[in-house]
Design a protein around this motif. Structure first.
Motif, PDB file in Angstrom:
ATOM      1  N   THR A  59       2.834   7.910   6.935  1.00  0.00           N
ATOM      2  CA  THR A  59       2.548   6.517   6.580  1.00  0.00           C
ATOM      3  C   THR A  59       3.445   5.578   7.374  1.00  0.00           C
ATOM      4  O   THR A  59       2.968   4.608   7.974  1.00  0.00           O
ATOM      5  CB  THR A  59       2.720   6.291   5.067  1.00  0.00           C
ATOM      6  OG1 THR A  59       1.769   7.107   4.380  1.00  0.00           O
ATOM      7  CG2 THR A  59       2.525   4.838   4.692  1.00  0.00           C
TER       8      THR A  59
ATOM      9  N   ASP B   1       0.799  -1.235   0.000  1.00  0.00           N
ATOM     10  CA  ASP B   1       0.000   0.000   0.000  1.00  0.00           C
ATOM     11  C   ASP B   1       0.828   1.280   0.000  1.00  0.00           C
ATOM     12  O   ASP B   1       0.275   2.347   0.227  1.00  0.00           O
ATOM     13  CB  ASP B   1      -0.947   0.077   1.213  1.00  0.00           C
ATOM     14  CG  ASP B   1      -1.848  -1.123   1.352  1.00  0.00           C
ATOM     15  OD1 ASP B   1      -2.171  -1.730   0.320  1.00  0.00           O
ATOM     16  OD2 ASP B   1      -2.227  -1.453   2.479  1.00  0.00           O
ATOM     17  N   THR B   2       2.132   1.209  -0.200  1.00  0.00           N
ATOM     18  CA  THR B   2       2.933   2.433  -0.181  1.00  0.00           C
ATOM     19  C   THR B   2       4.212   2.249  -0.994  1.00  0.00           C
ATOM     20  O   THR B   2       4.720   1.132  -1.127  1.00  0.00           O
ATOM     21  CB  THR B   2       3.289   2.843   1.264  1.00  0.00           C
ATOM     22  OG1 THR B   2       3.988   4.089   1.231  1.00  0.00           O
ATOM     23  CG2 THR B   2       4.164   1.813   1.957  1.00  0.00           C
TER      24      THR B   2
ATOM     25  N   ASN C 258      -6.608  -0.267  10.920  1.00  0.00           N
ATOM     26  CA  ASN C 258      -7.337   0.554   9.940  1.00  0.00           C
ATOM     27  C   ASN C 258      -7.458   2.015  10.357  1.00  0.00           C
ATOM     28  O   ASN C 258      -8.425   2.685  10.001  1.00  0.00           O
ATOM     29  CB  ASN C 258      -8.714  -0.052   9.621  1.00  0.00           C
ATOM     30  CG  ASN C 258      -8.592  -1.319   8.817  1.00  0.00           C
ATOM     31  OD1 ASN C 258      -7.797  -1.387   7.887  1.00  0.00           O
ATOM     32  ND2 ASN C 258      -9.345  -2.326   9.186  1.00  0.00           N
ATOM     33  N   LYS C 259      -6.481   2.517  11.079  1.00  0.00           N
ATOM     34  CA  LYS C 259      -6.390   3.946  11.389  1.00  0.00           C
ATOM     35  C   LYS C 259      -5.319   4.514  10.468  1.00  0.00           C
ATOM     36  O   LYS C 259      -4.161   4.121  10.533  1.00  0.00           O
ATOM     37  CB  LYS C 259      -5.999   4.167  12.851  1.00  0.00           C
ATOM     38  CG  LYS C 259      -7.029   3.666  13.825  1.00  0.00           C
ATOM     39  CD  LYS C 259      -6.566   3.891  15.256  1.00  0.00           C
ATOM     40  CE  LYS C 259      -7.587   3.353  16.234  1.00  0.00           C
ATOM     41  NZ  LYS C 259      -7.147   3.485  17.625  1.00  0.00           N
ATOM     42  N   LYS C 260      -5.727   5.411   9.615  1.00  0.00           N
ATOM     43  CA  LYS C 260      -4.806   5.995   8.636  1.00  0.00           C
ATOM     44  C   LYS C 260      -4.620   7.481   8.923  1.00  0.00           C
ATOM     45  O   LYS C 260      -5.524   8.139   9.421  1.00  0.00           O
ATOM     46  CB  LYS C 260      -5.363   5.828   7.216  1.00  0.00           C
ATOM     47  CG  LYS C 260      -5.751   4.409   6.828  1.00  0.00           C
ATOM     48  CD  LYS C 260      -4.576   3.514   6.624  1.00  0.00           C
ATOM     49  CE  LYS C 260      -4.867   2.228   5.909  1.00  0.00           C
ATOM     50  NZ  LYS C 260      -5.474   1.150   6.578  1.00  0.00           N
TER      51      LYS C 260
ATOM     52  N   LEU D  55      -1.210  11.408   3.725  1.00  0.00           N
ATOM     53  CA  LEU D  55      -0.499  10.165   3.431  1.00  0.00           C
ATOM     54  C   LEU D  55       0.893  10.410   2.858  1.00  0.00           C
ATOM     55  O   LEU D  55       1.264   9.811   1.850  1.00  0.00           O
ATOM     56  CB  LEU D  55      -1.322   9.298   2.471  1.00  0.00           C
ATOM     57  CG  LEU D  55      -2.511   8.585   3.084  1.00  0.00           C
ATOM     58  CD1 LEU D  55      -3.330   7.869   2.017  1.00  0.00           C
ATOM     59  CD2 LEU D  55      -2.075   7.613   4.155  1.00  0.00           C
TER      60      LEU D  55
ATOM     61  N   TRP E  38      -2.002   1.273  11.376  1.00  0.00           N
ATOM     62  CA  TRP E  38      -2.365   0.872  10.017  1.00  0.00           C
ATOM     63  C   TRP E  38      -3.111  -0.462  10.036  1.00  0.00           C
ATOM     64  O   TRP E  38      -4.126  -0.621   9.367  1.00  0.00           O
ATOM     65  CB  TRP E  38      -1.094   0.759   9.167  1.00  0.00           C
ATOM     66  CG  TRP E  38      -1.338   0.835   7.698  1.00  0.00           C
ATOM     67  CD1 TRP E  38      -1.657  -0.209   6.866  1.00  0.00           C
ATOM     68  CD2 TRP E  38      -1.296   1.998   6.879  1.00  0.00           C
ATOM     69  NE1 TRP E  38      -1.797   0.237   5.581  1.00  0.00           N
ATOM     70  CE2 TRP E  38      -1.573   1.587   5.558  1.00  0.00           C
ATOM     71  CE3 TRP E  38      -1.023   3.335   7.130  1.00  0.00           C
ATOM     72  CZ2 TRP E  38      -1.595   2.466   4.489  1.00  0.00           C
ATOM     73  CZ3 TRP E  38      -1.045   4.217   6.069  1.00  0.00           C
ATOM     74  CH2 TRP E  38      -1.336   3.781   4.761  1.00  0.00           C
TER      75      TRP E  38
ATOM     76  N   TYR F 216       2.501   5.397  11.058  1.00  0.00           N
ATOM     77  CA  TYR F 216       1.294   4.610  11.297  1.00  0.00           C
ATOM     78  C   TYR F 216       1.519   3.115  11.052  1.00  0.00           C
ATOM     79  O   TYR F 216       0.791   2.287  11.583  1.00  0.00           O
ATOM     80  CB  TYR F 216       0.142   5.115  10.426  1.00  0.00           C
ATOM     81  CG  TYR F 216      -0.625   6.258  11.061  1.00  0.00           C
ATOM     82  CD1 TYR F 216      -1.952   6.099  11.413  1.00  0.00           C
ATOM     83  CD2 TYR F 216      -0.034   7.491  11.307  1.00  0.00           C
ATOM     84  CE1 TYR F 216      -2.675   7.133  11.997  1.00  0.00           C
ATOM     85  CE2 TYR F 216      -0.723   8.523  11.885  1.00  0.00           C
ATOM     86  CZ  TYR F 216      -2.047   8.345  12.227  1.00  0.00           C
ATOM     87  OH  TYR F 216      -2.747   9.381  12.812  1.00  0.00           O
ATOM     88  N   LYS F 217       2.516   2.771  10.249  1.00  0.00           N
ATOM     89  CA  LYS F 217       2.816   1.364   9.992  1.00  0.00           C
ATOM     90  C   LYS F 217       3.773   0.788  11.025  1.00  0.00           C
ATOM     91  O   LYS F 217       3.881  -0.431  11.163  1.00  0.00           O
ATOM     92  CB  LYS F 217       3.395   1.191   8.588  1.00  0.00           C
ATOM     93  CG  LYS F 217       2.329   1.312   7.507  1.00  0.00           C
ATOM     94  CD  LYS F 217       2.919   1.018   6.151  1.00  0.00           C
ATOM     95  CE  LYS F 217       1.824   0.852   5.133  1.00  0.00           C
ATOM     96  NZ  LYS F 217       1.757  -0.470   4.561  1.00  0.00           N
TER      97      LYS F 217
END
Length: 149
Positions: free
Chosen positions: A58, A9-10, A47-49, A53, A44, A61-62
């Motif tokens: 990012t 996703d990144t 499901n908290k983003k 971004l 992440w 959060y990961k």
């Protein structure tokens, strides 16, 4: 050690300056005095983003927020978590704790990510194979006695 989940996703390189840790202790606030895998779910994964971004947000959060735990840092780290808990409105039973642990080979990588107020802060990036067995639990400090009720 692979990090496919981290890079999904990144296009961000969250592992720049990350390193494998040997023989250092780390602290992480956990919700109950018994550690469980959910204590090591990132924002992440929950499901908290972030609102923005960019790569800094990012990767933050990961990753998982931790502090190095040693004779120089433990007073500051304990105060940080106690102040955080006391500033939050709590409902139900108070059961916050600090998990003191070492990371075993293959568990993941740490990145030193200090701030002016938190110089022992690190970000832990779990490997794809991470399970609780990759941690050596040293101590669990129950914070009930420190919390204002």
């Amino acid at each position: 050690m692979t990090f496919d989940s981290l890079h999904a996703d990144t296009d961000c390189d969250c592992l720049g300056e990350a390193f494998e840790v040997k023989n250092k202790l780390f602290a992480r606030k956990i919700g109950k005095p018994i550690s469980r895998i959910s204590d090591f779910y990132s924002h992440w994964e929950r499901n908290k983003k972030p609102n923005v971004l960019d790569c800094d947000n990012t990767c933050m959060y990961k990753g998982l927020s931790c502090n190095e735990w040693n004779n120089e840092s433990k007073g500051q780290v304990l105060a940080k978590y106690v102040n955080l808990i006391n500033s939050q409105e709590k409902t139900g039973a108070l059961s916050d704790a600090i998990l003191i642990f070492k990371i075993k080979n293959g568990g993941g990588l740490m990145k030193y990510s200090p701030s002016k107020k938190d110089i022992s802060h690190h970000t832990f990036f779990k490997s794809d194979n991470f399970e609780m067995d990759y941690l050596e639990i040293i101590e669990v400090i129950n914070l009930d006695e420190y919390i204002k009720t």
